[in-house]
Design a protein around this motif. Structure first.
Motif, PDB file in Angstrom:
ATOM      1  N   GLU A 140      -4.608  -8.847  -9.545  1.00  0.00           N
ATOM      2  CA  GLU A 140      -4.977  -8.015  -8.431  1.00  0.00           C
ATOM      3  C   GLU A 140      -6.533  -8.249  -8.124  1.00  0.00           C
ATOM      4  O   GLU A 140      -7.432  -8.183  -9.169  1.00  0.00           O
ATOM      5  N   ARG A 141      -6.996  -8.262  -6.819  1.00  0.00           N
ATOM      6  CA  ARG A 141      -8.436  -8.494  -6.722  1.00  0.00           C
ATOM      7  C   ARG A 141      -9.182  -7.033  -6.194  1.00  0.00           C
ATOM      8  O   ARG A 141      -8.394  -6.395  -5.282  1.00  0.00           O
ATOM      9  N   ILE A 142     -10.276  -6.657  -6.873  1.00  0.00           N
ATOM     10  CA  ILE A 142     -10.941  -5.576  -6.246  1.00  0.00           C
ATOM     11  C   ILE A 142     -11.679  -5.769  -5.052  1.00  0.00           C
ATOM     12  O   ILE A 142     -12.541  -6.864  -5.221  1.00  0.00           O
ATOM     13  N   GLU A 143     -11.819  -5.015  -3.878  1.00  0.00           N
ATOM     14  CA  GLU A 143     -12.597  -5.481  -3.032  1.00  0.00           C
ATOM     15  C   GLU A 143     -13.307  -4.175  -2.416  1.00  0.00           C
ATOM     16  O   GLU A 143     -12.715  -3.156  -2.382  1.00  0.00           O
ATOM     17  N   THR A 144     -14.593  -4.057  -2.028  1.00  0.00           N
ATOM     18  CA  THR A 144     -15.348  -3.231  -1.431  1.00  0.00           C
ATOM     19  C   THR A 144     -14.885  -3.143  -0.179  1.00  0.00           C
ATOM     20  O   THR A 144     -14.546  -3.971   0.723  1.00  0.00           O
ATOM     21  N   LEU A 162      -5.587  -0.748  -4.543  1.00  0.00           N
ATOM     22  CA  LEU A 162      -4.822  -1.813  -5.218  1.00  0.00           C
ATOM     23  C   LEU A 162      -3.249  -1.513  -4.697  1.00  0.00           C
ATOM     24  O   LEU A 162      -2.778  -0.673  -4.654  1.00  0.00           O
ATOM     25  N   SER A 163      -2.643  -2.626  -4.928  1.00  0.00           N
ATOM     26  CA  SER A 163      -1.118  -2.735  -4.378  1.00  0.00           C
ATOM     27  C   SER A 163      -0.276  -2.482  -5.646  1.00  0.00           C
ATOM     28  O   SER A 163       0.572  -1.762  -5.497  1.00  0.00           O
ATOM     29  N   ALA A 164      -0.877  -2.809  -6.774  1.00  0.00           N
ATOM     30  CA  ALA A 164      -0.054  -2.399  -8.204  1.00  0.00           C
ATOM     31  C   ALA A 164      -0.275  -1.039  -8.411  1.00  0.00           C
ATOM     32  O   ALA A 164      -1.129  -0.422  -8.312  1.00  0.00           O
ATOM     33  N   ASP A 165       0.883  -0.544  -9.002  1.00  0.00           N
ATOM     34  CA  ASP A 165       0.929   0.771  -9.918  1.00  0.00           C
ATOM     35  C   ASP A 165       0.467   0.344 -11.278  1.00  0.00           C
ATOM     36  O   ASP A 165       1.459  -0.041 -12.093  1.00  0.00           O
ATOM     37  N   LEU A 166      -0.580   0.931 -11.414  1.00  0.00           N
ATOM     38  CA  LEU A 166      -0.984   0.735 -13.054  1.00  0.00           C
ATOM     39  C   LEU A 166      -0.058   1.364 -14.145  1.00  0.00           C
ATOM     40  O   LEU A 166       0.095   0.883 -15.289  1.00  0.00           O
ATOM     41  N   SER A 167       0.655   2.076 -13.793  1.00  0.00           N
ATOM     42  CA  SER A 167       1.896   2.987 -14.719  1.00  0.00           C
ATOM     43  C   SER A 167       2.782   1.909 -14.993  1.00  0.00           C
ATOM     44  O   SER A 167       3.278   2.029 -16.104  1.00  0.00           O
ATOM     45  N   HIS A 203     -17.178  -0.346 -11.489  1.00  0.00           N
ATOM     46  CA  HIS A 203     -17.268   0.972 -11.747  1.00  0.00           C
ATOM     47  C   HIS A 203     -16.527   2.039 -10.959  1.00  0.00           C
ATOM     48  O   HIS A 203     -15.927   2.802 -11.728  1.00  0.00           O
ATOM     49  N   THR A 204     -16.408   1.755  -9.751  1.00  0.00           N
ATOM     50  CA  THR A 204     -15.491   2.686  -8.813  1.00  0.00           C
ATOM     51  C   THR A 204     -14.237   2.384  -9.544  1.00  0.00           C
ATOM     52  O   THR A 204     -13.569   3.500  -9.779  1.00  0.00           O
ATOM     53  N   PHE A 205     -13.644   1.278  -9.722  1.00  0.00           N
ATOM     54  CA  PHE A 205     -12.276   1.189 -10.241  1.00  0.00           C
ATOM     55  C   PHE A 205     -11.811   1.943 -11.464  1.00  0.00           C
ATOM     56  O   PHE A 205     -11.134   2.738 -11.723  1.00  0.00           O
ATOM     57  N   LEU A 206     -12.587   1.585 -12.390  1.00  0.00           N
ATOM     58  CA  LEU A 206     -12.638   2.381 -13.716  1.00  0.00           C
ATOM     59  C   LEU A 206     -12.613   3.731 -13.703  1.00  0.00           C
ATOM     60  O   LEU A 206     -11.710   4.342 -14.310  1.00  0.00           O
ATOM     61  N   HIS A 207     -13.824   4.280 -12.996  1.00  0.00           N
ATOM     62  CA  HIS A 207     -14.091   5.731 -13.006  1.00  0.00           C
ATOM     63  C   HIS A 207     -12.866   6.404 -12.244  1.00  0.00           C
ATOM     64  O   HIS A 207     -12.568   7.504 -12.782  1.00  0.00           O
ATOM     65  N   GLY A 208     -11.961   5.693 -11.217  1.00  0.00           N
ATOM     66  CA  GLY A 208     -10.814   6.384 -10.653  1.00  0.00           C
ATOM     67  C   GLY A 208      -9.623   6.273 -11.164  1.00  0.00           C
ATOM     68  O   GLY A 208      -8.763   6.764 -10.739  1.00  0.00           O
ATOM     69  N   GLN A 209      -9.549   6.019 -12.365  1.00  0.00           N
ATOM     70  CA  GLN A 209      -8.026   5.841 -13.192  1.00  0.00           C
ATOM     71  C   GLN A 209      -8.060   6.784 -14.412  1.00  0.00           C
ATOM     72  O   GLN A 209      -9.151   7.033 -15.167  1.00  0.00           O
ATOM     73  N   ASN A 210      -6.855   7.288 -14.765  1.00  0.00           N
ATOM     74  CA  ASN A 210      -6.784   7.821 -16.128  1.00  0.00           C
ATOM     75  C   ASN A 210      -6.410   6.864 -17.061  1.00  0.00           C
ATOM     76  O   ASN A 210      -5.116   6.206 -17.135  1.00  0.00           O
TER      77      ASN A 210
END
Ligand SMILES: Cc1cc2nc3c(=O)[nH]c(=O)nc-3n(C[C@H](O)[C@H](O)[C@H](O)COP(=O)(O)O)c2cc1C
Length: 168
Positions: A32-36, A66-71, A92-99
């Motif tokens: 998955e690619r992170i995009e702003t 992201l389309s993937a469900d991290l769980s 930073h945004t991506f990491l900060h927004g997850q458990n």
């Protein structure tokens, strides 16, 4: 076999994208690619200057979902280019927004010779996760796409990742 998702951000030369794609293919992982939401505009130097401001102020730009469900994954590999000695703001945004509690995270990064404290900063943002492996890949200092880290070192890392995924 454990399931791995490779999430990456890549802006300048596709360096981090190429590392992410090769690792994902070798480990049979999803990618998955992170995009702003708002793309960075202007010259390379403009973005270097904007990046400095963003990093120094701790700015976290909005990113597309992201389309993937991290769980659904046992292991999540997260790749970033080095921006001002740390991760790119979008990561930073991506990491900060997850458990990240209980997750296995493999941080990896590319840099131009000044790696700073990227991996440490990424691990700090993933409170509660475990980090069995990490990778730093150096490219040329001119901001180009010539890999300086010897390819066999990067391949050995991939072998380690595959071994980890096969562990019970
Ligand atoms: C805004 C910005 C800041 C950067 N800061 C650093 C840095 O602090 N240290 C470093 O070694 N490289 C730095 N670079 C170079 C990139 O980390 C390097 O070229 C990377 O491989 C680019 O990856 P990409 O093609 O996936 O975007 C910076 C590049 C940009 C655009």
């Amino acid at each position: 076999m454990k399931k791995m998702l490779v999430v990456y951000y890549s802006w300048a030369r596709g360096n981090t994208r190429r590392i992410a794609e090769k690792r994902a293919a070798a480990a049979d992982a999803d990618l998955e690619r992170i995009e702003t939401v708002t793309p960075y505009q202007g010259s390379y130097d403009d973005v270097v200057a904007q990046g400095q401001q963003e990093v120094e102020s701790g700015f976290m730009p909005a990113i597309r979902p992201l389309s993937a469900d991290l769980s659904g994954y046992d292991v999540i590999a997260v790749g970033t280019p080095t921006w001002w000695f740390t991760m790119a703001p979008a990561v930073h945004t991506f990491l900060h927004g997850q458990n990240w509690q209980g997750k296995t995270v493999i941080p990896f990064m590319t840099n131009g010779g000044w790696p700073g404290h990227v991996i440490r900063d990424m691990e700090k943002e993933c409170a509660g996760a475990v980090f069995p492996l990490s990778l730093q890949v150096r490219f040329d200092s001119g901001g180009g796409d010539r890999m300086v880290t010897p390819e066999p070192l990067v391949d050995a890392f991939t072998d380690d990742v595959v071994r980890l995924l096969k562990e019970e």
